[in-house]
Enzyme design. Structure first.
Site, PDB file in Angstrom:
ATOM      1  N   GLY A 250      30.717  43.388  34.167  1.00 33.99           N
ATOM      2  CA  GLY A 250      30.765  42.763  35.485  1.00 33.99           C
ATOM      3  C   GLY A 250      31.282  43.745  36.515  1.00 33.99           C
ATOM      4  O   GLY A 250      30.644  43.992  37.522  1.00 33.99           O
ATOM      5  N   GLY A 519      43.406  39.392  33.902  1.00 38.80           N
ATOM      6  CA  GLY A 519      42.913  38.461  32.884  1.00 38.80           C
ATOM      7  C   GLY A 519      43.780  38.404  31.639  1.00 38.80           C
ATOM      8  O   GLY A 519      44.147  37.325  31.183  1.00 38.80           O
ATOM      9  N   GLU A 700      41.570  48.395  35.242  1.00 43.03           N
ATOM     10  CA  GLU A 700      41.276  49.087  36.496  1.00 43.03           C
ATOM     11  C   GLU A 700      42.136  50.334  36.683  1.00 43.03           C
ATOM     12  O   GLU A 700      41.715  51.306  37.294  1.00 43.03           O
ATOM     13  CB  GLU A 700      41.493  48.126  37.667  1.00 43.03           C
ATOM     14  CG  GLU A 700      40.529  46.940  37.609  1.00 43.03           C
ATOM     15  CD  GLU A 700      40.789  45.907  38.686  1.00 43.03           C
ATOM     16  OE1 GLU A 700      41.969  45.644  38.962  1.00 43.03           O
ATOM     17  OE2 GLU A 700      39.817  45.363  39.233  1.00 43.03           O
TER      18      GLU A 700
END
Ligand code: MOS
Length: 737
Positions: A250, A519, A700
């Site tokens: 994604g 998450g 990230e």
């Protein structure tokens, strides 16, 4: 089977976590490099992605898209298309969306396909019996336009920029200090439009059953996606169910509901059959999301001892008219380094180009490499080692707000990274050769904010001693299935194979979804709390305090007493719900994830080609739940950084804003031969302010800096500076003697 006995544990993160539960459980699963439970399904091709497993009777939709860069659709050859083989419907409906929803929007994005804001914008959907017939008809579509392309704005130079007051900040007097300082740099950099390029193209299949809408799609945040889709269609969110059990990548491009889901839902209603819309790769590039290009001005100054006294970081980015998102390029600049004179500037220009949205580490991914490249130039000006310059400028607390850090291991990462990489062997700029190759080394700090979001999960311990974890969390390739299974197994003292995890169904308890690297921390904490609720019940049944209970391999131990968990259950099943909420620790502490990265490159003096020969990183980002999936995430992030440094750039046509390179052949991402061996090390770390697991974001962090280490290494190899990403061979050749 009797109804399960239920219990809810809700926890708001308002104080430092003292319990540190996962350091006291003994199953030994959390922190182990276990395989992904769903891995075999994926490699055998039996995991069902969005565009697979169509319900019986499914027909196919294809998007019709604008061929002009701005204007209005005033007509379409609908009856001609309607007469083509297999065509069931040609849909022009005001509920179709202009662009995907931004992450966590929770409402429909801009609707109304008659007004065209960018070339490639969907304006209609053709539905046919087969995908080929739908595509054939869509390609035969001829729209009439009130064409205003001549009024469009397609290049950053021509855009008018807004300067949102809330995104500007000043401290002290930057200009004055820049004049007065012993050493200074004032540099301008550019980074191009980039594309997420997830392996699985966007796709959705929608069908209606008794007034209820079901969608199989590829999305990252189901609770928000349900709201976005319901809002787009004008129905209650209660009537919408989204299934995303597997997501083939994604990187932010699937955060919000997209055209294919809205189009498929409208079409399915109209033709009374399930409708599948899968985007062609070019449609993914042109109609989903991009990372904004940026122009960045960085001003840095330091005194004779290498103490930073001025830090200026201004960014110019873009988006479509009306989009609230703008790439937060300067996000890490206020809190990373010392400097009492500071200026942060943020400007967003309106362009008629595909919507800009979040892409892996929005902000830091392009902001950190730039400030870190500028620091490298300052280190050179001041005659200091780049690692030393950074070490001298790590503050004790957030230098902008004065708040304490929840933990700051940047110095540890820098020292450990320099040692294991062999930084001491860094050559003088432009002096080391290996045949035609110029060799250089560069480094960067890696910085990314850390977040926690509301998340809920349910854990059911069945009477047979197996457990089921349920949440609408998604696994976008990150390892959610693995870590959530591990967390429940750890807390319940069960082997991994006695726990099953169900994800990606919006009817399950609402999680944070996958995004912003929150998450694992958010969904993981909710699973931990749910399992803890069950565990507390087991303690009651053992007649002990939860703190006295040990659970391992299906056995409960308290003092010198031992019982099998199945015996304690005595035919009951226990169900726990866990809910984590962010609280004051997100506000009163500066939470961030830290790292240091080192690169060695070889630059061909003949062709200007840059090869990354070594990449090495040390990260401190709280508890590592699974070193294998965590390492994979970091490797992926660093490869992202190679792409950013050397390859990735969407080129747009200045005449109409259209994407010129819009597939994986022409939009270059690193291929195997571009990627060297990558070393990743995690420092043993805990962050008690982050969440009850004391874990932080990973996915990230790893791409926040890499490109800076690579351009700094190129400068070390060649003695030349490059300020425009990506550093392609034409740019290198132009500067080589
Ligand atoms: Mo991320 S860019 O929030 O998937």
């Amino acid at each position: 089977m009797p109804d399960p006995i239920e219990l809810t544990l809700r926890h708001q993160m308002n104080s430092r976590d003292e319990r540190n539960l996962l350091d006291h459980t003994v199953q030994g699963i959390v922190g182990s490099p276990l395989d992904r439970p769903e891995g075999p399904l994926k490699v055998r091709g039996t995991a069902t992605y969005a565009d697979e497993d169509h319900p019986p009777g499914t027909v196919y939709g294809w998007l019709v898209r604008s061929t002009v860069g701005k204007g209005w659709v005033v007509g379409l050859n609908t009856s001609e298309l309607r007469a083509m083989p297999g065509v069931l419907a040609v849909i022009r409906d005001d509920r179709l969306i202009r662009n995907p929803a931004q992450g966590q929007a929770g409402k429909a994005p801009y609707q109304g396909p008659a007004e065209v804001f960018y070339k490639g914008q969907p304006i209609a959907v053709v539905v046919a019996e087969t995908m080929e017939q739908a595509r054939d008809a869509a390609l035969a579509a001829r729209a009439q336009y009130d064409d205003r392309t001549d009024k469009g704005v397609f290049t950053p130079e021509r855009a008018s920029y807004e300067t949102p007051p809330k995104k500007q900040a000043t401290q002290g007097d930057l200009d004055k200090e820049m004049d007065a300082a012993a050493f200074r740099v004032d540099l301008e950099y550019t980074t191009p439009t980039m594309s997420h390029s997830a392996m699985e193209p966007h796709a959705a299949v929608a069908w209606w059953e008794d007034g209820q809408l079901k969608v199989r799609g590829s999305y990252q945040m189901l609770k928000h996606n349900v709201e976005e889709l319901a809002d787009a269609l004008g129905i209650s969110p209660k009537k919408v169910r989204i299934l995303s059990p597997y997501v083939g990548g994604g990187f932010g491009s699937k955060l919000g509901i997209s055209h294919e889901a809205v189009g498929a839902a409208i079409a399915a209603q109209k033709v009374g059959r399930p409708v599948a819309i899968a985007l062609h790769r070019r449609q993914v590039y042109e109609t989903t999301m991009r990372r904004s290009e940026s122009r960045q001005r960085v001003r840095l100054a330091c005194d004779r001892d290498g103490q930073l006294t001025a830090v200026g970081h201004e960014a110019w980015v873009s988006n479509l008219p009306g989009e609230r998102f703008s790439e937060p390029v300067t996000q890490a600049t206020p809190f990373t380094y010392r400097g009492e004179n500071r200026l942060i500037g943020h400007h967003v220009g309106r362009l008629n180009i595909t919507a800009a949205g979040s892409m892996r580490a929005p902000g830091e991914a392009i902001g950190v490499p730039v400030t870190e490249a500028a620091l490298d130039e300052l280190a050179e000006a001041a005659g200091l080692c780049p690692v030393e310059l950074r070490l001298r400028n790590i503050p004790d607390k957030d230098p902008t707000t004065g708040k304490p850090y929840s933990g700051n291991r940047l110095a540890d990462c820098l020292r450990r990274g320099a040692e294991s990489f062999g930084w001491a062997d860094r050559p003088q700029p432009g002096t080391r050769r290996d045949g035609e190759w110029l060799i250089g080394m560069g480094m960067t700090s890696a910085i990314r904010v850390n977040m926690l979001e509301n998340s809920a999960a349910r854990v059911t311990l069945a009477a047979d001693g197996t457990a089921l974890v349920e949440t609408d969390m998604t696994d976008i390739g990150t390892g959610s299935y693995a870590i959530l299974t591990q967390i429940a197994a750890e807390v319940l003292g069960l082997p991994m194979d006695r726990v099953t995890t169900m994800l990606g169904d919006s009817d399950l308890p609402a999680s944070s979804g996958s995004g912003g690297s929150f998450g694992a921390a958010s969904a993981g904490s909710s699973v931990m709390l749910a399992a803890q609720a069950v565990r507390d019940r087991l303690a009651e049944r053992m007649g002990c305090d939860p703190g006295e209970l040990t659970l391992k391999d299906g056995t409960a131990i308290a003092g010198n007493r031992q019982r099998q968990i199945v015996d304690l259950l005595a035919g009951d099943s226990l169900q726990g719900t866990g809910e984590i909420e962010p609280g004051t620790t997100s506000q009163d502490h500066r939470q961030a994830c830290w790292g240091a990265q080192f690169a060695e490159v070889a630059v061909s003096s003949v062709t200007g080609e840059v090869q990354v020969r070594r990449l090495s990183a040390v990260f401190a980002t709280g508890r590592i739940l699974n070193p294998k999936t965590a390492r994979s995430q970091c490797i992926g992030g660093m490869i992202f950084g190679i792409g950013q440094a050397l390859h990735e750039e969407v080129m747009t046509d200045p005449r109409d804003g259209g994407f010129v390179n819009r597939d994986l052949a022409e939009y270059h991402i690193p291929a195997n031969l571009d990627v060297p061996h990558i070393d990743v090390e995690f420092l043993d770390d805990r962050d008690p302010y982050a969440n009850p697991m004391q874990a932080k974001g990973i996915g990230e962090l790893a791409c926040c800096g890499t490109a800076g280490a690579i351009v700094n290494a190129i400068a070390n190899a060649t003695g030349k500076r490059f300020h425009h990403f990506p550093v392609t061979l034409d740019k290198v050749l132009a500067k080589l003697d």
